[in-house]
Design a protein around this motif. Structure first.
Motif, PDB file in Angstrom:
ATOM      1  N   SER A   1       0.834  -1.207   0.000  1.00 31.54           N
ATOM      2  CA  SER A   1       0.000   0.000   0.000  1.00 31.54           C
ATOM      3  C   SER A   1       0.867   1.255   0.000  1.00 31.54           C
ATOM      4  O   SER A   1       0.470   2.283  -0.548  1.00 31.54           O
ATOM      5  CB  SER A   1      -0.957   0.006   1.194  1.00 31.54           C
ATOM      6  N   ILE A   2       2.062   1.166   0.577  1.00 29.17           N
ATOM      7  CA  ILE A   2       2.992   2.305   0.570  1.00 29.17           C
ATOM      8  C   ILE A   2       3.712   2.390  -0.778  1.00 29.17           C
ATOM      9  O   ILE A   2       3.662   3.408  -1.469  1.00 29.17           O
ATOM     10  CB  ILE A   2       4.038   2.173   1.695  1.00 29.17           C
ATOM     11  N   LEU A   3       4.389   1.314  -1.157  1.00 27.69           N
ATOM     12  CA  LEU A   3       5.217   1.334  -2.361  1.00 27.69           C
ATOM     13  C   LEU A   3       4.399   1.335  -3.647  1.00 27.69           C
ATOM     14  O   LEU A   3       4.903   1.734  -4.694  1.00 27.69           O
ATOM     15  CB  LEU A   3       6.173   0.140  -2.358  1.00 27.69           C
ATOM     16  N   GLY A   4       3.143   0.905  -3.556  1.00 24.32           N
ATOM     17  CA  GLY A   4       2.304   0.828  -4.739  1.00 24.32           C
ATOM     18  C   GLY A   4       1.668   2.143  -5.146  1.00 24.32           C
ATOM     19  O   GLY A   4       1.089   2.243  -6.231  1.00 24.32           O
ATOM     20  N   LYS A   5       1.792   3.156  -4.311  1.00 24.76           N
ATOM     21  CA  LYS A   5       1.233   4.458  -4.684  1.00 24.76           C
ATOM     22  C   LYS A   5       2.018   5.032  -5.858  1.00 24.76           C
ATOM     23  O   LYS A   5       3.238   4.897  -5.932  1.00 24.76           O
ATOM     24  CB  LYS A   5       1.310   5.439  -3.513  1.00 24.76           C
ATOM     25  N   LYS A   6       1.282   5.711  -6.720  1.00 21.06           N
ATOM     26  CA  LYS A   6       1.921   6.295  -7.898  1.00 21.06           C
ATOM     27  C   LYS A   6       3.066   7.224  -7.488  1.00 21.06           C
ATOM     28  O   LYS A   6       2.921   8.010  -6.561  1.00 21.06           O
ATOM     29  CB  LYS A   6       0.892   7.063  -8.729  1.00 21.06           C
ATOM     30  N   TRP A   7       4.176   7.080  -8.151  1.00 16.72           N
ATOM     31  CA  TRP A   7       5.395   7.876  -8.025  1.00 16.72           C
ATOM     32  C   TRP A   7       6.314   7.418  -6.895  1.00 16.72           C
ATOM     33  O   TRP A   7       7.484   7.790  -6.866  1.00 16.72           O
ATOM     34  CB  TRP A   7       5.113   9.383  -7.880  1.00 16.72           C
TER      35      TRP A   7
ATOM     36  N   LEU B   1       6.507   9.540   2.536  1.00 16.86           N
ATOM     37  CA  LEU B   1       7.721   8.733   2.717  1.00 16.86           C
ATOM     38  C   LEU B   1       8.450   9.132   3.994  1.00 16.86           C
ATOM     39  O   LEU B   1       9.020   8.281   4.685  1.00 16.86           O
ATOM     40  CB  LEU B   1       8.632   8.869   1.489  1.00 16.86           C
ATOM     41  N   GLU B   2       8.423  10.410   4.306  1.00 18.26           N
ATOM     42  CA  GLU B   2       9.036  10.890   5.552  1.00 18.26           C
ATOM     43  C   GLU B   2       8.272  10.332   6.761  1.00 18.26           C
ATOM     44  O   GLU B   2       8.882   9.859   7.724  1.00 18.26           O
ATOM     45  CB  GLU B   2       9.048  12.417   5.567  1.00 18.26           C
ATOM     46  N   GLN B   3       6.956  10.364   6.704  1.00 19.13           N
ATOM     47  CA  GLN B   3       6.138   9.837   7.803  1.00 19.13           C
ATOM     48  C   GLN B   3       6.337   8.338   7.997  1.00 19.13           C
ATOM     49  O   GLN B   3       6.258   7.839   9.119  1.00 19.13           O
ATOM     50  CB  GLN B   3       4.652  10.133   7.558  1.00 19.13           C
ATOM     51  N   GLU B   4       6.630   7.632   6.920  1.00 20.26           N
ATOM     52  CA  GLU B   4       6.869   6.190   6.996  1.00 20.26           C
ATOM     53  C   GLU B   4       8.287   5.869   7.462  1.00 20.26           C
ATOM     54  O   GLU B   4       8.633   4.704   7.651  1.00 20.26           O
ATOM     55  CB  GLU B   4       6.621   5.531   5.634  1.00 20.26           C
ATOM     56  N   GLY B   5       9.108   6.899   7.609  1.00 15.25           N
ATOM     57  CA  GLY B   5      10.480   6.676   8.062  1.00 15.25           C
ATOM     58  C   GLY B   5      11.426   6.241   6.960  1.00 15.25           C
ATOM     59  O   GLY B   5      12.518   5.745   7.232  1.00 15.25           O
ATOM     60  N   LEU B   6      11.027   6.459   5.703  1.00 14.30           N
ATOM     61  CA  LEU B   6      11.863   6.072   4.569  1.00 14.30           C
ATOM     62  C   LEU B   6      12.721   7.217   4.053  1.00 14.30           C
ATOM     63  O   LEU B   6      13.774   6.987   3.461  1.00 14.30           O
ATOM     64  CB  LEU B   6      10.987   5.551   3.423  1.00 14.30           C
ATOM     65  N   VAL B   7      12.262   8.432   4.280  1.00 11.53           N
ATOM     66  CA  VAL B   7      12.953   9.631   3.766  1.00 11.53           C
ATOM     67  C   VAL B   7      13.221  10.592   4.909  1.00 11.53           C
ATOM     68  O   VAL B   7      12.405  10.757   5.814  1.00 11.53           O
ATOM     69  CB  VAL B   7      12.099  10.320   2.672  1.00 11.53           C
ATOM     70  N   LEU B   8      14.378  11.211   4.832  1.00  9.49           N
ATOM     71  CA  LEU B   8      14.765  12.246   5.791  1.00  9.49           C
ATOM     72  C   LEU B   8      14.816  13.580   5.053  1.00  9.49           C
ATOM     73  O   LEU B   8      15.437  13.693   3.992  1.00  9.49           O
ATOM     74  CB  LEU B   8      16.138  11.929   6.381  1.00  9.49           C
ATOM     75  N   ARG B   9      14.128  14.567   5.606  1.00 12.02           N
ATOM     76  CA  ARG B   9      14.123  15.928   5.040  1.00 12.02           C
ATOM     77  C   ARG B   9      15.062  16.762   5.895  1.00 12.02           C
ATOM     78  O   ARG B   9      14.873  16.904   7.095  1.00 12.02           O
ATOM     79  CB  ARG B   9      12.710  16.497   5.092  1.00 12.02           C
ATOM     80  N   THR B  10      16.085  17.338   5.261  1.00 14.19           N
ATOM     81  CA  THR B  10      17.081  18.119   5.974  1.00 14.19           C
ATOM     82  C   THR B  10      17.078  19.552   5.459  1.00 14.19           C
ATOM     83  O   THR B  10      17.224  19.783   4.253  1.00 14.19           O
ATOM     84  CB  THR B  10      18.487  17.517   5.780  1.00 14.19           C
TER      85      THR B  10
ATOM     86  N   SER C   1      16.839  12.662   1.559  1.00 13.08           N
ATOM     87  CA  SER C   1      17.676  11.471   1.453  1.00 13.08           C
ATOM     88  C   SER C   1      16.933  10.296   2.053  1.00 13.08           C
ATOM     89  O   SER C   1      15.971  10.467   2.807  1.00 13.08           O
ATOM     90  CB  SER C   1      19.009  11.687   2.178  1.00 13.08           C
ATOM     91  N   LEU C   2      17.378   9.110   1.706  1.00 11.02           N
ATOM     92  CA  LEU C   2      16.778   7.909   2.266  1.00 11.02           C
ATOM     93  C   LEU C   2      17.385   7.611   3.634  1.00 11.02           C
ATOM     94  O   LEU C   2      18.575   7.810   3.849  1.00 11.02           O
ATOM     95  CB  LEU C   2      16.996   6.709   1.343  1.00 11.02           C
ATOM     96  N   THR C   3      16.560   7.134   4.527  1.00 14.95           N
ATOM     97  CA  THR C   3      17.032   6.658   5.824  1.00 14.95           C
ATOM     98  C   THR C   3      17.568   5.240   5.621  1.00 14.95           C
ATOM     99  O   THR C   3      17.507   4.684   4.504  1.00 14.95           O
ATOM    100  CB  THR C   3      15.875   6.608   6.827  1.00 14.95           C
ATOM    101  N   LYS C   4      18.053   4.625   6.662  1.00 17.47           N
ATOM    102  CA  LYS C   4      18.497   3.217   6.596  1.00 17.47           C
ATOM    103  C   LYS C   4      17.331   2.355   6.123  1.00 17.47           C
ATOM    104  O   LYS C   4      17.498   1.469   5.276  1.00 17.47           O
ATOM    105  CB  LYS C   4      18.995   2.772   7.975  1.00 17.47           C
ATOM    106  N   LYS C   5      16.167   2.611   6.662  1.00 17.82           N
ATOM    107  CA  LYS C   5      14.959   1.877   6.266  1.00 17.82           C
ATOM    108  C   LYS C   5      14.703   2.038   4.759  1.00 17.82           C
ATOM    109  O   LYS C   5      14.335   1.076   4.081  1.00 17.82           O
ATOM    110  CB  LYS C   5      13.767   2.415   7.071  1.00 17.82           C
ATOM    111  N   GLY C   6      14.918   3.234   4.248  1.00 18.47           N
ATOM    112  CA  GLY C   6      14.725   3.492   2.823  1.00 18.47           C
ATOM    113  C   GLY C   6      15.790   2.844   1.954  1.00 18.47           C
ATOM    114  O   GLY C   6      15.482   2.256   0.919  1.00 18.47           O
ATOM    115  N   THR C   7      17.044   2.943   2.372  1.00 28.44           N
ATOM    116  CA  THR C   7      18.122   2.352   1.564  1.00 28.44           C
ATOM    117  C   THR C   7      18.067   0.835   1.576  1.00 28.44           C
ATOM    118  O   THR C   7      18.568   0.194   0.653  1.00 28.44           O
ATOM    119  CB  THR C   7      19.521   2.821   2.026  1.00 28.44           C
TER     120      THR C   7
END
Length: 120
Positions: free
Chosen positions: A28-34, A71-80, A92-98
């Motif tokens: 449901s997360i990864l299947g969203k468009k884009w 993606l940030e809320q899911e812990g996959l992306v870090l906004r700096t 950037s991607l977090t460890k979870k994202g990478t």
């Protein structure tokens, strides 16, 4: 491996359901468009919004902002935010994202084998 077999090999011990809730949530997360394309761009390293937008030309700025927030809320992306520069933000991607790198590569291999694109 079937969905039922996956369910038996993970810590999803839901005997009443056929589909593991974690598996379903992931799609449901990864299947969203884009989402996949954004993750793919960020696998190259930290990017500014404009770089992501340029790499994915068909996504609107509004939708890109929404997806990055998700993606940030899911812990996959870090906004700096760079405090030295006005409005300079990097994603950037977090460890979870990478950790999705192998998954993304596997999807690309599958797509190369099985997905046909009609060229007009």
């Amino acid at each position: 491996m079937t969905i039922k077999e996956i369910d038996q090999t993970t810590d999803c011990d839901s005997k009443q359901k056929e589909i593991c809730p974690k598996f379903e949530r992931t799609f449901s997360i990864l299947g969203k468009k884009w989402m996949g394309l954004i993750i793919d761009v960020l696998l190259e390293g930290p990017q500014r919004f404009k770089n992501i937008s340029t790499a994915i030309p068909n996504v609107s700025d509004r939708v890109l902002v929404e997806r990055l927030k998700e993606l940030e809320q899911e812990g996959l992306v870090l906004r700096t935010v760079d405090p030295k520069a006005t409005m300079r933000v990097a994603y950037s991607l977090t460890k979870k994202g990478t950790d999705l790198k192998d998954v993304m590569n596997a999807v690309q291999i599958w797509a190369d084998e099985w997905v046909c694109i009609d060229e007009e």
